[in-house]
Design an enzyme around this catalytic site. Structure first.
Site, PDB file in Angstrom:
ATOM      1  N   ARG A 104       0.884  -1.179   0.000  1.00 54.20           N
ATOM      2  CA  ARG A 104       0.000   0.000   0.000  1.00 54.20           C
ATOM      3  C   ARG A 104       0.911   1.215   0.000  1.00 54.20           C
ATOM      4  NH1 ARG A 104      -5.446   1.215   3.432  1.00 54.20           N
ATOM      5  NH2 ARG A 104      -6.164  -0.149   1.767  1.00 54.20           N
ATOM      6  N   GLN A 134      -9.823  -4.042  -4.127  1.00 59.79           N
ATOM      7  CA  GLN A 134     -11.137  -3.554  -3.705  1.00 59.79           C
ATOM      8  C   GLN A 134     -12.161  -3.753  -4.825  1.00 59.79           C
ATOM      9  OE1 GLN A 134     -12.180  -1.842  -0.650  1.00 59.79           O
ATOM     10  NE2 GLN A 134     -14.092  -2.455  -1.610  1.00 59.79           N
TER      11      GLN A 134
END
Ligand code: CP
Ligand code: NVA
Length: 308
Positions: A104, A134
């Site tokens: 991330r 996601q």
């Protein structure tokens, strides 16, 4: 031959996505039947996070563990991306210890550099431009509810220039879903991502439209989707954004314009009273917690797809 990495939505195509979804289904089935399937036995996965996380961090750790692997979480202060050590050096060292890297990052260029120098698969856990895991979980969730993906009208309300919106645009284009984006004129999606997505949409029949007015976009929606007005890393702009995004909210008025069986989605974390009302997130059409749960299942599919 598929891409070694999944760091943007352009690393997947419809065939890849269906393969991941089939793997996801079979992994859910295996776990339900008590099968201790452990394809990651003896393998470690590094999780490098430059930003906070609840869902991505925990769902990857649990998923890797359920598949028999060993997750190693590295907090922002531990790695020092490009400060304590250069990204190419981190990539080359971790590739010698681990079998995959989940990262991330703030800037998308950082995860691109990591993927370039790593010899193991690199999976994005979000960057400023994309959030592929996601959106793969979101599309899987929509498929499970609607039974089909083609011709679904997804309406995204909020920041058109953020990672979630960019990933939805490309994901919808790839899968032949229609997407309407309601966003202030000053927060349009990235031009080059939009152009590439439109090229894909020409082949799949997906329709991509941008509106300034949420009520125009919401007409006939099968799915209403939103995300925070201020993404991680933009905290200094928060007060200004609150003014600019006022009205870009999923609420009863907007839901009444959508189809009767419209699904309400949010990647979470949510700011109730800003981009979504409490009533909408707790209402009968809301599938946000199932959406969150599917992060775990689909990411297990992604891990098996890239690593096995
Ligand atoms: N949706 C999502 O990625 O949540 P986290 O930031 O908590 O990981
Ligand atoms: N756009 C949000 C997504 C959080 C999952 C952010 O980047 O903070």
């Amino acid at each position: 031959m598929h891409s070694k990495d999944i760091i943007s939505m352009f690393d997947v195509n419809a065939t890849t996505i269906w393969k991941i979804f089939k793997l996801t289904d079979s992994l859910i089935q295996k776990r339900k039947s008590g099968d201790d399937y452990a394809p990651l036995k003896g393998k470690s996965v590094a999780l490098i996070f430059q930003k906070p996380s609840t869902r991505t961090k925990v769902s990857f750790e649990v998923g890797i563990w359920q598949l028999g692997g060993n997750p190693i979480y590295l907090a922002p202060e531990e790695v020092g991306f490009g400060t304590r050590e250069s990204i190419p050096d981190i990539a080359r060292v971790l590739s010698r210890y681990t079998s995959a890297i989940v990262a991330r990052t703030f800037s998308h260029e950082d995860i691109e550099a990591l993927a370039k120098f790593a010899t193991v698969p690199v999976i994005s856990g979000l960057s400023d431009m994309f959030h592929p895991c996601q959106i793969l979980a979101d599309i899987y969730t929509i498929w499970k509810h609607k039974g089909s993906i083609v011709d679904v009208n997804l309406v995204y309300v909020g920041d058109g220039s953020n990672n979630v919106c960019h990933s939805l645009i490309v994901g919808c284009a790839i899968m032949g879903m229609n997407i309407s984006i309601a966003t202030p004129l000053s927060y349009p999606p990235d031009k080059s991502i939009l152009e590439k997505a439109k090229d894909i949409a020409l082949k799949t029949g997906s329709k991509i439209e941008i509106f300034e007015e949420p009520s125009q976009a919401a007409l006939g929606a099968d799915v209403l989707y939103t995300d925070v007005w201020t993404s991680m890393g933009q905290e200094k702009e928060s007060e200004d954004r609150k003014k600019k995004f006022e009205g870009y909210q999923i609420n009863k008025t907007l839901i009444d314009l959508a189809k009767k069986d419209c699904l309400i989605m949010h990647c979470l974390p949510a700011h109730r009273g800003e981009e979504i009302t409490n009533e909408a997130i707790e209402g009968p059409g809301s599938i946000v917690f199932e959406q969150a749960e599917n992060r775990l299942h689909v990411q297990k599919g992604i891990l098996v797809f890239l690593m096995c």
